[in-house]
Scaffold this motif. Sequence first.
Motif, PDB file in Angstrom:
ATOM      1  N   GLU A   1     -44.221  -4.468  50.496  1.00  0.00           N
ATOM      2  CA  GLU A   1     -43.188  -5.266  49.754  1.00  0.00           C
ATOM      3  C   GLU A   1     -42.133  -4.341  49.442  1.00  0.00           C
ATOM      4  O   GLU A   1     -41.313  -5.102  49.254  1.00  0.00           O
ATOM      5  CB  GLU A   1     -43.908  -6.052  48.915  1.00  0.00           C
ATOM      6  CG  GLU A   1     -44.970  -7.083  49.453  1.00  0.00           C
ATOM      7  CD  GLU A   1     -45.574  -8.221  48.374  1.00  0.00           C
ATOM      8  OE1 GLU A   1     -45.148  -8.025  47.044  1.00  0.00           O
ATOM      9  OE2 GLU A   1     -46.349  -8.979  48.566  1.00  0.00           O
TER      10      GLU A   1
ATOM     11  N   GLU B   1     -41.737   0.902  45.782  1.00  0.00           N
ATOM     12  CA  GLU B   1     -42.904   1.085  44.772  1.00  0.00           C
ATOM     13  C   GLU B   1     -44.170   0.933  44.995  1.00  0.00           C
ATOM     14  O   GLU B   1     -45.182   1.719  44.720  1.00  0.00           O
ATOM     15  CB  GLU B   1     -42.246   0.412  43.483  1.00  0.00           C
ATOM     16  CG  GLU B   1     -41.122   0.694  42.840  1.00  0.00           C
ATOM     17  CD  GLU B   1     -41.284   2.268  42.008  1.00  0.00           C
ATOM     18  OE1 GLU B   1     -42.317   2.539  41.863  1.00  0.00           O
ATOM     19  OE2 GLU B   1     -40.398   2.966  42.196  1.00  0.00           O
ATOM     20  N   GLU B   2     -44.475  -0.305  45.666  1.00  0.00           N
ATOM     21  CA  GLU B   2     -45.496  -0.617  46.034  1.00  0.00           C
ATOM     22  C   GLU B   2     -46.142   0.626  47.089  1.00  0.00           C
ATOM     23  O   GLU B   2     -47.350   0.686  47.316  1.00  0.00           O
ATOM     24  CB  GLU B   2     -45.850  -2.121  46.869  1.00  0.00           C
ATOM     25  CG  GLU B   2     -47.277  -2.279  47.366  1.00  0.00           C
ATOM     26  CD  GLU B   2     -47.093  -3.622  47.932  1.00  0.00           C
ATOM     27  OE1 GLU B   2     -47.983  -4.718  47.386  1.00  0.00           O
ATOM     28  OE2 GLU B   2     -46.618  -3.823  49.240  1.00  0.00           O
TER      29      GLU B   2
ATOM     30  N   ALA C   1     -52.737  -1.630  46.753  1.00  0.00           N
ATOM     31  CA  ALA C   1     -51.973  -2.446  46.056  1.00  0.00           C
ATOM     32  C   ALA C   1     -52.281  -3.330  45.084  1.00  0.00           C
ATOM     33  O   ALA C   1     -51.917  -3.625  44.009  1.00  0.00           O
ATOM     34  CB  ALA C   1     -51.168  -3.419  47.376  1.00  0.00           C
ATOM     35  N   ARG C   2     -53.665  -3.976  45.213  1.00  0.00           N
ATOM     36  CA  ARG C   2     -54.222  -4.925  44.339  1.00  0.00           C
ATOM     37  C   ARG C   2     -54.636  -4.044  42.915  1.00  0.00           C
ATOM     38  O   ARG C   2     -54.669  -4.446  41.898  1.00  0.00           O
ATOM     39  CB  ARG C   2     -55.583  -5.406  44.853  1.00  0.00           C
ATOM     40  CG  ARG C   2     -56.346  -6.383  44.026  1.00  0.00           C
ATOM     41  CD  ARG C   2     -57.428  -6.964  44.924  1.00  0.00           C
ATOM     42  NE  ARG C   2     -57.022  -7.643  46.006  1.00  0.00           N
ATOM     43  CZ  ARG C   2     -57.682  -7.721  47.137  1.00  0.00           C
ATOM     44  NH1 ARG C   2     -58.964  -7.477  47.143  1.00  0.00           N
ATOM     45  NH2 ARG C   2     -57.018  -8.563  48.118  1.00  0.00           N
TER      46      ARG C   2
ATOM     47  N   TRP D   1     -53.246  -1.243  42.067  1.00  0.00           N
ATOM     48  CA  TRP D   1     -51.996  -0.958  41.527  1.00  0.00           C
ATOM     49  C   TRP D   1     -51.511  -2.209  40.615  1.00  0.00           C
ATOM     50  O   TRP D   1     -51.047  -1.874  39.345  1.00  0.00           O
ATOM     51  CB  TRP D   1     -50.805  -0.618  42.350  1.00  0.00           C
ATOM     52  CG  TRP D   1     -49.537  -0.530  41.608  1.00  0.00           C
ATOM     53  CD1 TRP D   1     -49.117   0.448  40.846  1.00  0.00           C
ATOM     54  CD2 TRP D   1     -48.408  -1.136  42.250  1.00  0.00           C
ATOM     55  NE1 TRP D   1     -47.706   0.283  40.872  1.00  0.00           N
ATOM     56  CE2 TRP D   1     -47.140  -0.817  41.761  1.00  0.00           C
ATOM     57  CE3 TRP D   1     -48.076  -2.031  43.335  1.00  0.00           C
ATOM     58  CZ2 TRP D   1     -45.994  -1.328  41.759  1.00  0.00           C
ATOM     59  CZ3 TRP D   1     -46.861  -2.738  43.518  1.00  0.00           C
ATOM     60  CH2 TRP D   1     -45.749  -2.317  42.749  1.00  0.00           C
ATOM     61  N   ARG D   2     -51.530  -3.512  41.152  1.00  0.00           N
ATOM     62  CA  ARG D   2     -51.229  -4.435  40.228  1.00  0.00           C
ATOM     63  C   ARG D   2     -51.900  -4.844  39.007  1.00  0.00           C
ATOM     64  O   ARG D   2     -51.584  -5.335  38.110  1.00  0.00           O
ATOM     65  CB  ARG D   2     -51.002  -5.816  41.122  1.00  0.00           C
ATOM     66  CG  ARG D   2     -49.922  -5.735  42.014  1.00  0.00           C
ATOM     67  CD  ARG D   2     -49.507  -6.934  42.808  1.00  0.00           C
ATOM     68  NE  ARG D   2     -48.209  -6.992  43.711  1.00  0.00           N
ATOM     69  CZ  ARG D   2     -48.316  -6.430  44.996  1.00  0.00           C
ATOM     70  NH1 ARG D   2     -49.580  -5.953  45.532  1.00  0.00           N
ATOM     71  NH2 ARG D   2     -47.302  -6.219  45.715  1.00  0.00           N
ATOM     72  N   ALA D   3     -53.189  -4.524  39.290  1.00  0.00           N
ATOM     73  CA  ALA D   3     -54.232  -4.656  37.955  1.00  0.00           C
ATOM     74  C   ALA D   3     -54.012  -3.449  37.026  1.00  0.00           C
ATOM     75  O   ALA D   3     -55.051  -3.278  36.119  1.00  0.00           O
ATOM     76  CB  ALA D   3     -55.554  -4.607  38.736  1.00  0.00           C
ATOM     77  N   ASP D   4     -53.286  -2.429  37.388  1.00  0.00           N
ATOM     78  CA  ASP D   4     -52.966  -1.259  36.480  1.00  0.00           C
ATOM     79  C   ASP D   4     -54.077  -0.220  36.523  1.00  0.00           C
ATOM     80  O   ASP D   4     -54.365   0.227  35.402  1.00  0.00           O
ATOM     81  CB  ASP D   4     -52.620  -1.732  34.974  1.00  0.00           C
ATOM     82  CG  ASP D   4     -51.587  -2.177  34.757  1.00  0.00           C
ATOM     83  OD1 ASP D   4     -50.489  -1.786  35.461  1.00  0.00           O
ATOM     84  OD2 ASP D   4     -51.041  -3.352  34.099  1.00  0.00           O
TER      85      ASP D   4
END
Length: 362
Positions: free
Chosen positions: A131, A134-135, A254-255, A257-260
């Motif tokens: 997307e 950064e991702e 990616a998941r 990353w979004r969950a830190d």
Amino acid sequence: MRTVGVEEELLLVDPDSGDPKALAAAVLARAEQDDPGQDVFEKELFGQMLEFATHPQADMAALADEIVRCRKEAARHAGQIGCAVAALATSPLPVSPSLTMNERYQWLADRYGIGTRDQLACGCHVHVSVESEEEGVAVLDRLRPWLPVLNAISANSPFWQGRDTGYDSYRTRVWGRWPSAGPTELFGSAERYHRRVADMVATGAILDEAMVYFDARLSARYPTVEIRVSDVCLCAETAALIATLTRALVDTAARDWRADRPAPDHSVSVLRLAAWQAARSGLDGDLLDPATMRPRPAPAVLRSLLDHTGDALTESGDARNVEEAVTGLLRRGNGAHEQRRMLERTGSFRDVVTECVRRTQG
């Protein structure tokens, strides 16, 4: 659903002798004659290589069908000028590579000498959409320990200049001679990724950004991450499996990353050892476990890969097909295992090439 595209490099060979043939220009001319304006087939560094690229696909069955179709089209074009295509990552028979003559390739030959002339090796590159940059960089940071596992699955280059190398993927050892090739340290952000690339180009040791041959990188042409560790696979089904697992790894990264969840902080030194181990023994021995970087039997590491990507595979509807494909792969072995079995049965590298031509065409 993320889209996936595959680029495969095929070896052009004489259908009778099995010797590599520098006929890429003629095959491309035939492809253009049959389909004016075609954008599927391209030239590569050597005249004995032909590359094709699929279109981006969200459905993995459609991608698998396109890989098969492109291979058949390549075989048809090659056959019209008296040669054949083989999905071989290195030539089993001795070969003297013929450099494709253009300004860029001539620069490479002048700059890197024998290191360029020894690069007749065929890979499979997988592009997966992201997307944002950064991702994409977050994905690159989290993919690193899993890339050797993909190489072990795809390994299809046991022979070099008429000899068994002792490696399942000798192509990766050849590819590693480029000064910018291999695993990377953590980037942390798109800004740091681009700064590192700019620093590499500024050294003058490489020509430009396109020569940053990381195992996985941001594509300069598409909104994708490009994973570059795989040999061209003997069977189209294995290429489709690599593409499906790669998308699942990107989704999982990616998941995370979004969950830190932080990226595994393995050193480049250890990642190089993991890559060497995968290239050396493929699926027949141990691999380095991506979590611990300690040896584990290859089937157990593949099971860890399926567990790691399980949610992504289930959500995409690919879990059952991947499970069946991995089971079949472990039963028959990777391409290197199959090539050695052919040689043991026939005693002839020529017959190995002949059989691989047949497998390439399905």
